[in-house]
Design an enzyme around this catalytic site. Structure first.
Site, PDB file in Angstrom:
ATOM      1  N   ARG A   8       7.557 -40.881  -8.953  1.00 42.87           N
ATOM      2  CA  ARG A   8       8.631 -41.086  -7.978  1.00 42.87           C
ATOM      3  C   ARG A   8       9.322 -39.739  -7.771  1.00 42.87           C
ATOM      4  O   ARG A   8       9.295 -38.872  -8.643  1.00 42.87           O
ATOM      5  CB  ARG A   8       9.644 -42.106  -8.496  1.00 42.87           C
ATOM      6  N   LYS A  20      12.533 -45.731 -14.127  1.00 42.77           N
ATOM      7  CA  LYS A  20      13.663 -46.615 -13.866  1.00 42.77           C
ATOM      8  C   LYS A  20      14.143 -47.252 -15.168  1.00 42.77           C
ATOM      9  O   LYS A  20      13.351 -47.637 -16.007  1.00 42.77           O
ATOM     10  CB  LYS A  20      13.265 -47.703 -12.868  1.00 42.77           C
ATOM     11  N   HIS A  51       6.985 -40.771  -1.438  1.00 39.12           N
ATOM     12  CA  HIS A  51       6.342 -42.011  -1.878  1.00 39.12           C
ATOM     13  C   HIS A  51       4.917 -42.118  -1.339  1.00 39.12           C
ATOM     14  O   HIS A  51       4.076 -42.795  -1.936  1.00 39.12           O
ATOM     15  CB  HIS A  51       7.153 -43.220  -1.431  1.00 39.12           C
ATOM     16  N   ARG A  76       2.660 -40.897  -3.904  1.00 40.71           N
ATOM     17  CA  ARG A  76       2.539 -41.902  -4.974  1.00 40.71           C
ATOM     18  C   ARG A  76       1.573 -43.010  -4.552  1.00 40.71           C
ATOM     19  O   ARG A  76       0.720 -43.436  -5.320  1.00 40.71           O
ATOM     20  CB  ARG A  76       3.927 -42.460  -5.279  1.00 40.71           C
ATOM     21  N   HIS A 105       5.162 -49.795 -13.446  1.00 43.40           N
ATOM     22  CA  HIS A 105       5.584 -51.093 -12.914  1.00 43.40           C
ATOM     23  C   HIS A 105       5.670 -52.120 -14.045  1.00 43.40           C
ATOM     24  O   HIS A 105       4.765 -52.214 -14.867  1.00 43.40           O
ATOM     25  CB  HIS A 105       4.583 -51.601 -11.871  1.00 43.40           C
ATOM     26  N   TYR A 120      -0.799 -51.598  -4.049  1.00 47.14           N
ATOM     27  CA  TYR A 120      -1.593 -50.369  -4.038  1.00 47.14           C
ATOM     28  C   TYR A 120      -3.092 -50.650  -4.015  1.00 47.14           C
ATOM     29  O   TYR A 120      -3.894 -49.733  -4.103  1.00 47.14           O
ATOM     30  CB  TYR A 120      -1.238 -49.514  -5.256  1.00 47.14           C
TER      31      TYR A 120
END
Length: 300
Positions: A149, A173, A245, A248, A271, A280
């Site tokens: 990210r 995150k 992004h 990514r 994730h 994806y």
């Protein structure tokens, strides 16, 4: 009975301290819940604990009538649901009235995917004889090599790069750490930049461990990464609408197209849920056709 101000302050503190959400995420929750608060006060609902399921359905209809996108509606309602679950957790209410809210169908809008040639062309626009040029090459090689990210890229520290082992420690995150392999190509450019260019700078004490810094020795902003990327796309003749992004997404899509296990891609992207990673798995039709031709028994 808790009022709106105290309930929102408590919830936002809960998100920050117990859920370890970033300041940006907490601010986004605050903005969305202010909409619920203002609507409720206009309906003479003075306390959040007095809201029932029917009133939340009315609020959901009100949000839809404002004309915002289904994805925005879903984000707002997700925040509302989290807020009332917090109130139930803290025993301000017996049961959340938001648990049965119906979310709009949003579908999945896939961002653009760059081809390897397009990525090479964009990176080739940077002048590697300059500090900024070699830094930019190293940054975007890292972005594509690791699927980071943009926030993870600008905050990447020198001590997080394990050169001999070939991986980086990424703080994602919620301050969750993951290990991501990094290519030899990206490592080469990182240390060319670090050893021959970055070492000539007077680094701000706050950014001594930051890998990618400005010519003044300070950290880079997310906005600067966006600007550099779009400038490179324009100079390379790439017409797609892109952002960091996009790198990514391209990273993950290229891995899946090459046969990578989806669970491995999930771990590298950081994730929590495999369903998030499934976006994806977008593959172009030509790739699917080749796969069918190669493996389906009726194609022999």
């Amino acid at each position: 009975m808790i009022n709106w101000e105290d309930a929102l302050l408590g919830f936002l503190a809960h998100l920050k301290l117990e859920k370890s959400l970033s300041e940006n995420s907490v601010s986004a929750y605050k903005r969305d819940l202010e909409k619920l608060k203002n609507w409720s006060l206009n309906q003479s609902i003075q306390f959040p604990t007095r809201i029932d399921k029917k009133q939340l359905q009315d609020f959901s209809a009100f949000i839809a009538d404002t004309g915002v996108k289904p994805t925005t509606q879903s984000r707002i309602l997700s925040g509302v649901r989290a807020f009332f679950r917090y109130l139930a957790l803290e025993d301000f209410i017996e049961q959340s009235p938001a648990d049965f809210l119906v979310f709009p169908q949003t579908g999945r809008k896939l961002p653009s995917v760059l081809t390897p040639d397009e990525i090479d062309a964009m990176i080739a626009t940077f002048d590697r004889t300059t500090l900024e040029g070699e830094r930019n090459v190293a940054m975007f090689e890292t972005l594509y090599s690791c699927g980071l990210r943009v926030s993870e890229l600008v905050n990447l520290g020198l001590t997080q790069i394990h050169r001999n082992e070939g991986y980086v420690q990424v703080i994602g995150k919620g301050n969750k750490e993951r290990l991501v392999p990094i290519s030899e190509r990206a490592l080469k450019h990182i240390f060319l930049y670090v050893d021959y260019f970055r070492s000539t700078l007077e680094i701000d004490p706050k950014h001594r461990n930051t890998v990618f810094v400005s010519a003044k020795g300070k950290g880079l902003s997310r906005q600067m990464i966006f600007f550099l990327l779009r400038k490179a796309a324009m100079e390379a003749g790439v017409k797609k609408v892109i952002s960091p992004h996009t790198f990514r997404h391209s990273f993950a899509t290229h891995l899946v197209e090459a046969g990578a296990d989806l669970r491995a891609v999930q771990e590298m992207l950081g994730h929590e849920s495999i369903t998030t990673t499934e976006i994806y798995t977008h593959l172009d039709r030509s790739y699917l056709a080749k796969t069918l031709e190669q493996f389906h028994p009726r194609s022999k």
